[in-house]
Design a protein around this motif. Structure first.
Motif, PDB file in Angstrom:
ATOM      1  N   ASN A  25      25.278  23.930  17.976  1.00 66.31           N
ATOM      2  CA  ASN A  25      24.766  23.156  19.102  1.00 66.31           C
ATOM      3  C   ASN A  25      25.858  23.054  20.163  1.00 66.31           C
ATOM      4  O   ASN A  25      26.481  22.011  20.324  1.00 66.31           O
ATOM      5  N   PHE A  26      26.103  24.153  20.855  1.00 64.38           N
ATOM      6  CA  PHE A  26      27.183  24.202  21.824  1.00 64.38           C
ATOM      7  C   PHE A  26      26.716  23.639  23.161  1.00 64.38           C
ATOM      8  O   PHE A  26      25.841  24.201  23.807  1.00 64.38           O
ATOM      9  N   THR A  27      27.317  22.521  23.549  1.00 67.52           N
ATOM     10  CA  THR A  27      26.920  21.848  24.782  1.00 67.52           C
ATOM     11  C   THR A  27      28.015  21.867  25.840  1.00 67.52           C
ATOM     12  O   THR A  27      27.801  21.386  26.940  1.00 67.52           O
ATOM     13  N   GLY A  28      29.189  22.354  25.502  1.00 65.82           N
ATOM     14  CA  GLY A  28      30.324  22.319  26.410  1.00 65.82           C
ATOM     15  C   GLY A  28      31.278  21.178  26.108  1.00 65.82           C
ATOM     16  O   GLY A  28      32.368  21.091  26.673  1.00 65.82           O
ATOM     17  N   GLU A  29      30.879  20.284  25.210  1.00 65.95           N
ATOM     18  CA  GLU A  29      31.710  19.132  24.871  1.00 65.95           C
ATOM     19  C   GLU A  29      33.040  19.560  24.241  1.00 65.95           C
ATOM     20  O   GLU A  29      34.092  18.971  24.528  1.00 65.95           O
ATOM     21  N   ILE A  30      33.000  20.589  23.407  1.00 60.95           N
ATOM     22  CA  ILE A  30      34.227  21.057  22.751  1.00 60.95           C
ATOM     23  C   ILE A  30      35.219  21.563  23.799  1.00 60.95           C
ATOM     24  O   ILE A  30      36.400  21.218  23.765  1.00 60.95           O
ATOM     25  N   ALA A  31      34.739  22.376  24.728  1.00 58.32           N
ATOM     26  CA  ALA A  31      35.602  22.911  25.787  1.00 58.32           C
ATOM     27  C   ALA A  31      36.198  21.784  26.614  1.00 58.32           C
ATOM     28  O   ALA A  31      37.393  21.800  26.947  1.00 58.32           O
ATOM     29  N   GLU A  32      35.385  20.790  26.940  1.00 57.61           N
ATOM     30  CA  GLU A  32      35.850  19.656  27.732  1.00 57.61           C
ATOM     31  C   GLU A  32      36.967  18.900  27.014  1.00 57.61           C
ATOM     32  O   GLU A  32      37.994  18.563  27.611  1.00 57.61           O
ATOM     33  N   GLU A  33      36.787  18.644  25.719  1.00 52.31           N
ATOM     34  CA  GLU A  33      37.815  17.914  24.959  1.00 52.31           C
ATOM     35  C   GLU A  33      39.090  18.736  24.800  1.00 52.31           C
ATOM     36  O   GLU A  33      40.196  18.194  24.843  1.00 52.31           O
ATOM     37  N   LEU A  34      38.949  20.047  24.622  1.00 56.63           N
ATOM     38  CA  LEU A  34      40.115  20.919  24.529  1.00 56.63           C
ATOM     39  C   LEU A  34      40.897  20.874  25.840  1.00 56.63           C
ATOM     40  O   LEU A  34      42.131  20.723  25.840  1.00 56.63           O
ATOM     41  N   LEU A  35      40.202  20.971  26.950  1.00 52.15           N
ATOM     42  CA  LEU A  35      40.866  20.909  28.250  1.00 52.15           C
ATOM     43  C   LEU A  35      41.514  19.547  28.483  1.00 52.15           C
ATOM     44  O   LEU A  35      42.580  19.469  29.106  1.00 52.15           O
ATOM     45  N   ASN A  36      40.904  18.484  27.988  1.00 47.92           N
ATOM     46  CA  ASN A  36      41.516  17.159  28.100  1.00 47.92           C
ATOM     47  C   ASN A  36      42.869  17.121  27.385  1.00 47.92           C
ATOM     48  O   ASN A  36      43.830  16.528  27.899  1.00 47.92           O
ATOM     49  N   LEU A  37      42.943  17.742  26.200  1.00 53.09           N
ATOM     50  CA  LEU A  37      44.206  17.789  25.452  1.00 53.09           C
ATOM     51  C   LEU A  37      45.265  18.591  26.200  1.00 53.09           C
ATOM     52  O   LEU A  37      46.440  18.218  26.230  1.00 53.09           O
ATOM     53  N   VAL A  38      44.837  19.696  26.798  1.00 53.09           N
ATOM     54  CA  VAL A  38      45.762  20.531  27.565  1.00 53.09           C
ATOM     55  C   VAL A  38      46.230  19.782  28.813  1.00 53.09           C
ATOM     56  O   VAL A  38      47.423  19.707  29.102  1.00 53.09           O
TER      57      VAL A  38
END
Length: 152
Positions: A25-38
């Motif tokens: 269920n890929f919604t973009g949330e994972i990418a957003e959280e990864l970018l937040n960490l970066v």
């Protein structure tokens, strides 16, 4: 990387997150959280790949930079080192179930870099480390709760 950059490098970890068939269920949330960490300076992404394993067990590995529309992850694309070798991919894919997709992330823990550098300058070297999976922590807490409840 220069010798100076390597001496200032923080601990490097990797993780593999599998998404079983039927539970993707890929919604973009994972990418957003990864970018937040970066963006927060917590981690630096060194490599990222996407693995797919078909029903016959054949594995396809795609570098993040070759994954097509990266959306907000496009800002990471130029920084990736493509560190993972073919043997690494094969080893990681062995743990995957057929029909699944997995994200593999190799990252530097920037938050720990000053401490790690200081330890190296003092002559220290990392001889062991590890992670406790959250599933193991939950199981342990549930077992403790059961013991308190039943007294057995």
């Amino acid at each position: 990387m220069s010798e100076y950059e390597l001496s200032e490098l923080g601990p490097v970890d990797y993780l593999v997150i599998e998404f079983p068939e039927g539970h993707q269920n890929f919604t973009g949330e994972i990418a957003e959280e990864l970018l937040n960490l970066v963006d927060a300076g917590t981690i630096r992404v060194i490599d990222a790949i996407i693995l797919t394993k078909d029903e016959d067990g054949a594995v396809d590995a795609v570098e993040l930079s070759d994954a097509g529309d990266l959306g907000p992850l496009v800002q990471l694309e130029a920084q990736l080192a493509e560190l993972l070798a073919v043997e690494d991919v094969a080893h990681l894919a062995n743990a995957m179930d057929p029909g699944s997709v997995a994200g593999v992330l190799v990252y530097e823990n920037l938050w720990a870099a000053p401490f790690a550098s200081a330890a190296r300058r003092a002559g220290g070297q990392l001889i062991a480390n590890g992670r406790i999976p959250i599933q193991a922590i939950i199981a342990s807490l549930e077992a403790d709760e059961e013991l308190e409840t039943t007294g057995a």
